[in-house]
Write a protein that holds these residues in place. Structure first.
Motif, short mmCIF file in Angstrom:
data_model
loop_
_atom_site.label_atom_id
_atom_site.label_comp_id
_atom_site.label_asym_id
_atom_site.label_seq_id
_atom_site.Cartn_x
_atom_site.Cartn_y
_atom_site.Cartn_z
N PHE C 100 13.53 -30.52 -58.11
CA PHE C 100 12.32 -30.74 -58.12
C PHE C 100 10.76 -30.46 -58.79
O PHE C 100 11.98 -29.50 -58.42
CB PHE C 100 11.29 -31.98 -56.40
CG PHE C 100 12.10 -32.74 -55.88
CD1 PHE C 100 12.11 -34.14 -56.42
CD2 PHE C 100 13.29 -32.23 -54.81
CE1 PHE C 100 12.74 -35.36 -56.17
CE2 PHE C 100 14.15 -33.42 -54.88
CZ PHE C 100 14.28 -34.62 -55.17
N ASP C 102 8.42 -28.54 -57.26
CA ASP C 102 7.86 -27.98 -56.25
C ASP C 102 8.43 -27.40 -55.30
O ASP C 102 8.91 -27.96 -54.24
CB ASP C 102 6.66 -28.06 -55.29
CG ASP C 102 5.87 -27.38 -54.58
OD1 ASP C 102 6.51 -25.87 -54.73
OD2 ASP C 102 5.04 -27.59 -53.79
N ALA C 105 7.77 -26.74 -51.42
CA ALA C 105 8.01 -27.46 -50.40
C ALA C 105 8.79 -28.55 -50.70
O ALA C 105 8.82 -29.45 -49.88
CB ALA C 105 6.24 -28.10 -51.50
N SER C 106 9.76 -28.47 -51.33
CA SER C 106 11.05 -28.75 -51.39
C SER C 106 12.15 -28.60 -50.56
O SER C 106 13.55 -28.87 -50.19
CB SER C 106 11.39 -29.78 -52.85
OG SER C 106 10.84 -29.97 -53.72
N LEU C 107 12.40 -27.98 -50.30
CA LEU C 107 13.11 -26.91 -49.22
C LEU C 107 12.47 -26.67 -47.74
O LEU C 107 11.16 -26.05 -47.31
CB LEU C 107 13.52 -25.55 -50.03
CG LEU C 107 13.87 -25.42 -50.72
CD1 LEU C 107 14.40 -24.22 -51.64
CD2 LEU C 107 15.54 -25.52 -50.58
N ASN C 108 13.25 -27.32 -46.61
CA ASN C 108 13.32 -27.24 -45.33
C ASN C 108 11.99 -25.79 -44.96
O ASN C 108 13.40 -25.13 -44.88
CB ASN C 108 13.57 -27.83 -44.42
CG ASN C 108 13.09 -28.12 -42.84
OD1 ASN C 108 12.92 -27.35 -42.65
ND2 ASN C 108 14.39 -29.10 -42.64
N MET C 168 18.14 -24.97 -54.95
CA MET C 168 17.25 -25.92 -55.31
C MET C 168 19.03 -26.11 -56.11
O MET C 168 19.09 -27.39 -55.70
CB MET C 168 16.01 -26.96 -56.09
CG MET C 168 15.11 -26.55 -54.78
SD MET C 168 15.33 -27.52 -53.76
CE MET C 168 15.18 -29.12 -54.38
#
Ligand SMILES: Nc1ncnc2c1ncn2[C@@H]1O[C@H](COP(=O)(O)OP(=O)(O)OP(=O)(O)O)[C@@H](O)[C@H]1O
Ligand SMILES: [Mg+2]
Lengths: 550, 324, 330
Positions: C100, C102, C105-108, C168
């Motif tokens: 994705f 960003d 924001a896309s990783l926990n 990612m």
């Protein structure tokens, strides 16, 4: 595997909670649980200040003699022997008690004359600061004659000498308390582990929770009927009701309201026992100006206004509305428990027409047609102060407010936090105070509340009548029971006519008691005083009775 | 981490000092005096009152009393209770464990049910069960503690007689029970009061958990988790729930004072021998040492709760741990 | 033509119910992706690129989203949109992977990056925790993260955006997917990092031989790596062509506008001519040709909506100019 283990543990739980220890047999088993409204602050009688403390202490400690069921406080008529087996008057100021030779402390030591001497010394020691000290002022000395005889000397002869000598002091064990410095006596651990000579001894006291007493089966006045008495501390009346209704508790000594009585009546395992209460309620007029204590009160200095207001209040309506009918209208500053109670004493009766006539006669009329009386531009109104904590008084105040409105009087109700109320009332900053007084069996306490000698003390309204003072003093001093009674009645009639207060009612106390308990008698001034004679016949026992003494 | 805890401890000393001072002066300013004789029964003499005041040092001016009081507290001594005539510490020793047990049980019920229901709801957002549960939790959340407790007592104690209505133990049998028997007796007595306090709290927690989880479920990393092909249960529990824990932990820290004040009411309804009833009594009898002591202890309990929340937070959120 | 395309999108339409009305984010989009091919999707912000990408894995939240009945996303012949539960899960992340825009924001934030890679592996392959960990470390190494064994235990907040985008990518690679969907993978990154990430993507695509759908609004990126391009505007495909064709002979005025607005290193003296105006809100597309309010060549015919006209096997354009060649040569 885990499941098996779980089952085993659960079974252990269930088995353990159901396992019955030593099956108690016979008529003296019986365990009762009492939901008590407060927790004793101490079990050291000289320091006790609450009814809860006295209620428990009176099962553990004994007096020399107990007041009889007739509540007579004059002379020694009707008094029942306790630690003293008998007594004789050597002269008008010398009273000698013969102690019961069988009386024993819970640790086995015999009760001796020195214990009585020691007790008097402790109660009157200023380091101990016992609240009971002032009522013992007229006793000049207590001296042992020998092990079994003790002599009381009084400063002067008076009718309630015997009552004073016996009613306030619970005899203490000298051999246990002697070594403790007086100043630390009231905070010593012994005050929570008392050694007495009464029918029950303390087994354990779980603070804030429960106090467990067990019968002394060798009690010298006869074996107590119940093996165990457990007081469970229950501040909230709803919780106490739930406990007796659920069968967890057997006794609740105060049901408070008619609604509660009805709820108890529907439970088949409970019965109710009504007994006269030791308190009465009243609206006290302040005779002095709240802003300036030297000046008279603009309204209540006038006897006619006070009488008119007294006549405008319908006590019966109050009793029905607030107590659900559980009470009597008072006949003066007298609770129904007192021996001088008599409903023939003249008092102002409810009569709104007469009340209105009186007020009109004083110039109070409704000139502006707003429904309230006024005079030279001022409305007839005043403030009633009540403790916000008392639900029944809040309810009653509303009813009275409405009754007074019917005669055109505007009463404003101010609910105050208790301590604020106390400071305002004791400093005379109020118009009218909704009071309640709890009395001792002796009517002499009326003097401190209503005579001029009580001004600055418990006579908060500052009512002062030399005729009332004279009557009450002679009633208290009178040696003859008959003439004392007549004088009391005349004194009450006099204060009724002066109306320094509107007498409202004396509530009846209703206790809920489990039906299996027999021989239930309740002495109005101290409801646990005869508890040791209650019993449960073997045929009617339930599971907890069979558990017997621990 | 340890540094932060040490800082918290310093803070709690400060909190204690402030609370002790504020309470001390507040009660001395409040009308009433612990040794004012009752205005409703036989009077006793001014002499005795004066002596009692002397015995407890109340004859001294307020600032001297205050300095003495601070000295006492500094040595861990809370003084002697005016009404119970024994050391305040002994008084506390008897009741505080009961309150803590009740509070912990209530917190467990509160958060376990509240979070379960909230999670359940947010995975079924908009469904009929969701709105039903929302309605129930709203009602619970706004139910007066006192009334709710009374209803539970009447239903389970008086009518069904399944559970005891009052107290922490059955004084009739408790002392003759075996150890597991005693434990079981305590659990039985704990159920209703803890449920009262816990369920009312759970109403709020469920609502909070629901919205917290819904918020997290809308986050990008949840979409990533789904795009990775994780099972929906893993997505909700491992990814979303763990992140929503952060706000739940904050709620936990904030709800402690409310819980303690709710405990006062619950303790009354269930005649629970805890601190709440002690405080009520102490306030009405103006038992200064107990009031100030209880205020300090309550503050400490709240500080301890917040410290727990802090530590939990540090465990739950790696960002708050010191960067490597 | 070789084998059937690995991914075929037919008539994809996605709408969202919002408080302010229905938003037609994607409208009748169709395209294919061949095995090993790199397909670029370009378009300005808000034209429906992300919604299209998410639809490929049925990641559109429903509600509020709604994917029309006619929409088909055939992956290897199976309609992804009709799948549920386990069957859908087995494609997500394993056969089709996504990265994705960003990465932060896309990783926990509360899980280590290693855990987030390993859990993907374990969701699709029967391997032990330790094995998953080893593979994750290898992947970290492959995507160019130094000291991977140590980095395995790092949390997202301890790493830079570029590093996180590498993570990612490592996640996306973990199950060697057939298709990798990269939604603006470089937009949020520094320019220097952007090139590295693109290099990395190209490298792994070669190595693994997978198809790549690269979504971007940057034609420069397209020129570098795409084989074929789809141009989207206002939820629709407006042009489709091979990369060289797009740049040499853009058919749609919008495409032309996009190309003109790319800053060119070789001709810095040229002024960048941006397309006037901006993308209209998706809740209220213009009638007729959706681009005509902004189109410099708009004429009266543009009041009616043009169709996507195919010319040849891999070219298509949605413009009246392409139909009416007289007009076009004016
Ligand atoms: N969950 C949603 N609810 C409502 N509308 C949405 C939602 N998701 C996307 N949209 C709308 O769909 C339209 C297309 O959005 P999309 O994110 O696909 O654009 P994009 O081409 O990816 O733009 P960008 O370059 O900014 O990422 C936008 O107008 C957006 O507002
Ligand atoms: Mg996008």
């Amino acid at each position: 595997m885990t499941k098996g283990l779980l089952t085993t543990v659960l079974c252990a739980f269930v088995a353990a909670s159901c396992s019955t220890k030593a099956d108690c047999r016979g008529d003296f088993c019986g365990t009762i649980v009492i939901a008590i409204g407060g927790e004793p602050e101490t079990l050291f009688p000289p320091a006790s200040q609450t009814t809860a403390a006295d209620a428990v202490a009176d099962l553990i400690f004994l007096k020399l003699a107990d007041i009889g069921p007739g509540m007579n406080s004059v002379g020694d008529e009707g008094f029942l022997p306790r630690l003293a087996e008998s007594w004789e008057w050597e002269d008008s100021v010398t009273l000698v008690f013969n102690l019961n030779q069988l009386a024993r402390w819970h640790d086995g030591a015999p009760v001796r004359a020195e214990d009585v001497e020691f007790t008097f010394a402790v109660y009157t020691d200023t380091l101990v600061a016992s609240p009971k000290a002032s009522v013992l002022e007229r006793i000049s000395s207590v001296t042992p004659r020998n092990n079994g005889q003790v002599e009381f000397k009084f400063r002067l002869p008076y009718p309630e000498q015997f009552y004073d000598a016996t009613h306030y002091m619970r005899i203490l064990p000298r051999h246990v308390l002697d070594t403790i410095p007086r100043v630390s006596l009231t905070s010593h651990p012994i005050t929570r582990a008392p050694v007495g000579s009464g029918p029950y001894r303390l087994v354990r006291w779980r603070a804030s929770e429960a106090i467990e007493l067990v019968a002394d089966s060798n009690f010298f006045l006869g074996r107590p009927g119940l093996a165990r008495v457990i007081f469970r501390v229950t501040r909230d009346t709803e919780s106490a009701l739930a406990q007796v209704l659920a069968g967890e508790a057997d006794v609740l000594e105060q049901l408070v309201t008619g609604v509660n009585v009805d709820r108890i009546s529907t439970a088949p395992h409970l019965r109710t026992i009504e007994y006269p209460s030791s308190s009465y309620l009243y609206l006290q007029f302040n005779m002095r100006n709240p802003e300036d204590p030297e000046a008279p009160h603009p309204l209540f200095r006038n006897r006619m206004i006070r009488r008119a207001l007294a006549m405008a209040v319908d006590q019966q309506e109050l009793i029905d509305a607030v107590l659900g009918g559980l009470g009597d209208r008072t006949i003066g500053p007298v609770s129904k428990m007192l021996s001088i109670w008599n409903d023939q004493i003249p008092s102002l009766s409810y009569d709104t027409t007469r009340a209105l006539e009186l007020l009109n006669g004083l110039g109070w009329t409704d000139t502006d047609g707003d429904g309230y009386l006024d005079r030279s531009g001022r409305r007839l109104e005043f403030e009633l102060v009540i403790p916000a904590s008392s639900r029944s008084r809040r309810q009653a105040a509303v009813v009275i407010q409405d009754q007074l409105r019917r005669v055109g009087v505007n009463m404003v109700v101010a609910e105050l936090e208790l301590n604020t109320l106390i400071s305002r009332v004791t400093s005379g900053r109020f118009d009218v105070f909704f009071g309640s007084r709890t009395q001792d069996p002796s009517p002499s306490t009326i003097r401190e509340a209503w005579s001029s000698s009580g001004i600055g003390g418990a006579n908060f309204g500052g009512y002062s009548s030399s005729e009332f003072d004279r009557l009450i003093n002679s009633a208290i001093e009178s040696q003859q029971a008959d003439s004392a009674m007549t004088l009391w009645h005349r004194a009450v009639a006099h204060i009724n006519a002066d109306a320094p207060a509107v007498w409202l009612y004396s509530p009846n106390t209703v206790a809920a008691v489990h039906r299996r308990i027999e021989g239930v008698t309740i002495r109005p001034d101290q409801w646990t005083a005869t508890l040791w004679t209650w019993r449960i016949p073997e045929s009617r026992m339930i599971a907890r009775d069979r558990r017997g003494a621990p | 981490m340890t540094r932060a805890i040490v800082r918290r401890l310093y803070q709690s000393v400060l909190v204690m000092f402030v609370v002790a001072t504020a309470t001390f002066f507040l009660i001395h300013l409040a009308p009433g005096d612990p040794f004012t004789p009752s205005i409703e029964s036989a009077n006793f003499s001014q002499e005795i009152v004066a002596q009692q005041r002397r015995n407890f040092g109340l004859d001294q001016p307020a600032h001297i009393q205050y300095v003495r009081y601070l000295q006492q507290i500094a040595t861990g001594n809370f003084g002697i209770s005016f009404s119970q005539h024994r050391p305040v510490l002994d008084v506390f020793y008897d009741v505080i464990p009961n309150t803590i047990v009740l509070a912990i049980a209530a917190i467990l019920i509160d958060f376990v049910t509240g979070m379960t229901v909230g999670v359940f709801q947010s995975t079924r957002k908009g469904s009929r069960v969701d709105s039903l549960l929302s309605a129930i939790s709203l009602v619970l959340y706004s139910t007066p503690v006192f009334w709710f407790g009374l209803m539970l007592v009447l239903l389970f104690g008086v009518t069904l007689r399944w559970l005891p209505t009052a107290g922490a133990i059955d004084p009739v049998v408790y002392h003759s029970l075996s150890l597991p028997g005693q434990l079981w007796d305590r659990i039985r007595h704990l159920i209703l009061p803890a449920a009262t306090l816990g369920l009312i709290g759970a109403g709020g927690t469920a609502r909070f958990q629901r919205s917290a989880l819904l918020e997290v479920l809308a986050e990008d990393f949840v979409r990533t988790a789904r795009a990775k092909g994780l099972r929906e249960r893993t997505v909700v529990t491992v990814h979303a729930l763990r992140n929503s824990l952060l706000s739940i932990i904050t709620l936990f820290g904030l709800s402690l004072p409310a819980l303690l004040s709710g405990a006062v009411l619950v303790e009354t309804v269930f005649s629970w021998p805890g601190m709440g009833r002690l405080i009520t009594d102490a306030v009405s009898s103006r038992d200064y040492p107990v009031i100030t002591g209880a205020a300090i202890v309550s503050a400490l309990l709240v500080v301890a709760g917040n410290l727990t929340a802090d530590i939990l937070y540090r465990f739950a959120d790696p960002r708050t741990r010191t960067a490597q | 033509m070789t084998a059937t395309p690995i991914l075929q999108v037919h008539n994809l339409s996605v709408a969202f119910e919002t408080p302010r009305g229905v938003v037609h984010a994607v409208d009748d989009v169709s395209f294919d992706v061949a095995r090993g091919e790199t397909l670029g999707i370009v378009g300005e912000s808000g034209c429906g690129k992300t919604v299209t990408a998410l639809s490929l894995l049925k990641l559109i939240p429903q509600p509020p989203g709604r994917i029309s009945q006619e929409s088909r996303v055939l992956f290897d012949g199976v309609d992804v949109l009709s799948l549920e539960g386990e069957a859908l899960r087995k494609i997500r992340g394993a056969r089709v992977a996504m990265i994705f825009q960003d990465p932060v924001a896309s990783l926990n934030p509360v899980l280590t990056i290693g855990e987030q890679i390993a859990e993907t592996i374990r969701a699709h392959k029967p391997v032990s925790r330790a094995e998953a960990r080893e593979q994750a470390i290898l992947l970290l190494d492959r995507v160019g993260i130094p000291d991977p064994a140590h980095r395995y235990r790092s949390y997202p907040h301890q790493m830079s955006g570029g590093m996180l985008q590498r993570v990612m990518i490592a996640i996306a690679l973990s199950c060697t997917p057939d298709v990798l969907v990269a939604d603006e993978p470089t937009t949020a990154l520094d320019v220097t990092i952007q090139a590295q990430i693109l290099d990395l993507l190209r490298g792994i695509q070669d190595e693994y031989g997978m198809s790549l759908i690269l979504i971007t609004h940057d034609l420069g990126v397209i020129a570098e790596i795409a084989d074929r391009v789809i141009v989207m505007y206002a939820g629709q495909v407006v042009e489709e062509a091979a990369t060289e064709t797009i740049f040499s002979q853009p058919a749609h005025p919008y495409t032309r506008g996009l190309i003109d607005s790319v800053p060119r290193v070789d001709q810095p003296q040229y002024q960048i001519t941006a397309i006037p105006g901006s993308v209209p809100p998706a809740s209220n597309w213009p009638s007729g040709c959706r681009f005509h309010p902004r189109c410099p060549y708009a004429w009266d015919r543009c009041e009616t909506e043009p169709q996507l006209e195919r010319s040849g096997s891999s070219s298509a354009v949605r413009c009246w100019l392409a139909v009416d060649t007289d007009k076009a040569t004016e």
